[in-house]
Write a protein that holds these residues in place. Sequence first.
Motif, PDB file in Angstrom:
ATOM      1  N   GLU A 114     -59.040 -47.393 -46.971  1.00 41.55           N
ATOM      2  CA  GLU A 114     -59.881 -47.534 -47.699  1.00 41.55           C
ATOM      3  C   GLU A 114     -59.874 -46.975 -49.337  1.00 41.55           C
ATOM      4  O   GLU A 114     -60.136 -47.651 -50.223  1.00 41.55           O
TER       5      GLU A 114
ATOM      6  N   ASN B 104     -56.603 -37.362 -43.128  1.00 38.94           N
ATOM      7  CA  ASN B 104     -57.781 -36.874 -43.519  1.00 38.94           C
ATOM      8  C   ASN B 104     -57.255 -36.218 -45.045  1.00 38.94           C
ATOM      9  O   ASN B 104     -58.157 -36.288 -46.033  1.00 38.94           O
TER      10      ASN B 104
ATOM     11  N   GLU C 215     -59.415 -39.390 -52.816  1.00 39.65           N
ATOM     12  CA  GLU C 215     -60.741 -39.663 -52.885  1.00 39.65           C
ATOM     13  C   GLU C 215     -61.352 -39.119 -54.497  1.00 39.65           C
ATOM     14  O   GLU C 215     -62.041 -39.629 -55.188  1.00 39.65           O
TER      15      GLU C 215
ATOM     16  N   SER D 237     -61.752 -36.599 -37.664  1.00 42.70           N
ATOM     17  CA  SER D 237     -62.676 -37.637 -37.804  1.00 42.70           C
ATOM     18  C   SER D 237     -63.570 -37.517 -39.172  1.00 42.70           C
ATOM     19  O   SER D 237     -63.780 -36.532 -39.752  1.00 42.70           O
ATOM     20  N   HIS D 238     -63.596 -38.878 -39.757  1.00 46.07           N
ATOM     21  CA  HIS D 238     -64.220 -39.014 -40.935  1.00 46.07           C
ATOM     22  C   HIS D 238     -64.551 -40.110 -41.210  1.00 46.07           C
ATOM     23  O   HIS D 238     -64.342 -41.241 -40.809  1.00 46.07           O
ATOM     24  N   ARG D 239     -65.819 -40.217 -42.186  1.00 48.08           N
ATOM     25  CA  ARG D 239     -66.254 -41.411 -42.476  1.00 48.08           C
ATOM     26  C   ARG D 239     -65.240 -42.431 -43.446  1.00 48.08           C
ATOM     27  O   ARG D 239     -65.400 -43.804 -42.998  1.00 48.08           O
ATOM     28  N   VAL D 240     -64.591 -41.945 -44.466  1.00 42.16           N
ATOM     29  CA  VAL D 240     -63.949 -42.887 -45.234  1.00 42.16           C
ATOM     30  C   VAL D 240     -62.333 -42.797 -44.900  1.00 42.16           C
ATOM     31  O   VAL D 240     -61.839 -41.644 -44.697  1.00 42.16           O
ATOM     32  N   SER D 241     -61.659 -43.990 -44.793  1.00 42.60           N
ATOM     33  CA  SER D 241     -60.301 -43.936 -44.112  1.00 42.60           C
ATOM     34  C   SER D 241     -59.415 -43.718 -45.528  1.00 42.60           C
ATOM     35  O   SER D 241     -59.966 -44.233 -46.582  1.00 42.60           O
TER      36      SER D 241
END
Length: 465
Positions: free
Chosen positions: A434, A378, A385, A427-431
């Motif tokens: 990706e 993460n 990102e 836990s997170h939305r964008v890996s």
Amino acid sequence: MAVGVFDLFSIGIGPSSSHTVGPMRAAAVFAEELKASGALEKVAGLRVDLYGSLAATGHGHGTMTAILLGLEGFHPELILPDEVEERLAGIAETGTLQLAGSIPLPYGVTDIILRPLTILPRHTNGLKFAVTDAGGEVLHEATFFSVGGGFIVREGEEEAALKELDESKKELPLPFRTAAELLGRCQSKGLSIGEIMLVNERASRPEEEIREGLLHIYSVMESCVQVSLKRVGLLPGGLKVRRRAPDWHDRLLKEDKDRDPKYWQEWVNLIALAVNEENASGGRVVTAPTNGAAGIIPAVLYYALHFAPGMENATQQDRDDVVVKFLLTAGAIGVLYKEQASISGAEVGCQGEVGSASSMAAAGLAEVMGGTPAQVENAAEIAMEHNLGLTCDPIGGLVQVPCIERNAIAAAKAINAAKMALWGDGSHRVSLDEVIVTMRETGRDMSSKYKETAMGGLAVNVVEC
């Protein structure tokens, strides 16, 4: 061979891994091949062509002088700054190159042919060598691509290199190409990301050698800072950029006598600036994973050793353990970028250099601060990102503006990314996968003006003098 931690963290000279270290390495390989072929004594002429980004920003990046040193037989990981200055002065004074260290040829920087508008199919950083005899017959020729981080690929051997890479990865105990695979290995084996990397590194060398090698890498990072802090005046190249690290260091020593945590960012900024000012001077640095981004990992590692919780009473053994764990974890994340995308500014912009380094540093810090594999992944994801789309547009083709300050900013981003990840549960939305794919696609779509060509951005909007 499979990409390992010592590929991503190699010792070389500044200012650029793709434009200085890679071309020097390619030239040295060419010289060695020529010597081994038995044709060296017949050489009467030499021709070097540079293409694309290497030609467009070669002068500012020291590409041509690096090639001359490589042709004389010097390797970037072995040559010392004093040797660089001595040999370049000798070539400039005599106008003669000692090919492969033994054959004198009239040749210099101005004899290298620049083709900035010609892009070879494999990569924008292309260079071709050819030598001829007295009758003009070609004795030996080769084309290489400098693909970032000092890595080179020979034209015509791309598929063979990929096949060799795939085969070598099969020999690894715990191979991975994606973050998902890496996390899967961690879960199935009950190991951290750094420990997975260590298991794979042990396939090629003993653990004690790995440890000693990583500690040596960090000692070179520390030495780079110390050398930089002793330099004063302006950086070379004509932009008249003043060295700030020595003055900042003096001020910090006066204002922060007891290493107050409130000054953590000033110290991080200092380390990043010092490393990158030394890199801009053509000094000895560690590619991490590139020269243009060389200050980020040392700066964040400095934070881990001096400001992370629990380090107040750490022993030397504890500190060494942190260095090894940090670099192994950062190396594992670097493998993902190297294999799925690129770490070449000329190929994907600065997101591939500073972005990758920030991501690697965030992961290393998260791991040494007790993060789970999911939290470490993460941290790496957050850092990249928020570097997506970062362009590479150095003024004057020099690795100075915006490169030096950019390292300090990205180091702070890495620290914040690690802290954010550690406050979550992983836990997170964008890996991370990706984000890496997005970085690769963004780089592919990015205009060539913003990929180390000096044709756009700050490189054209700021007057150089």
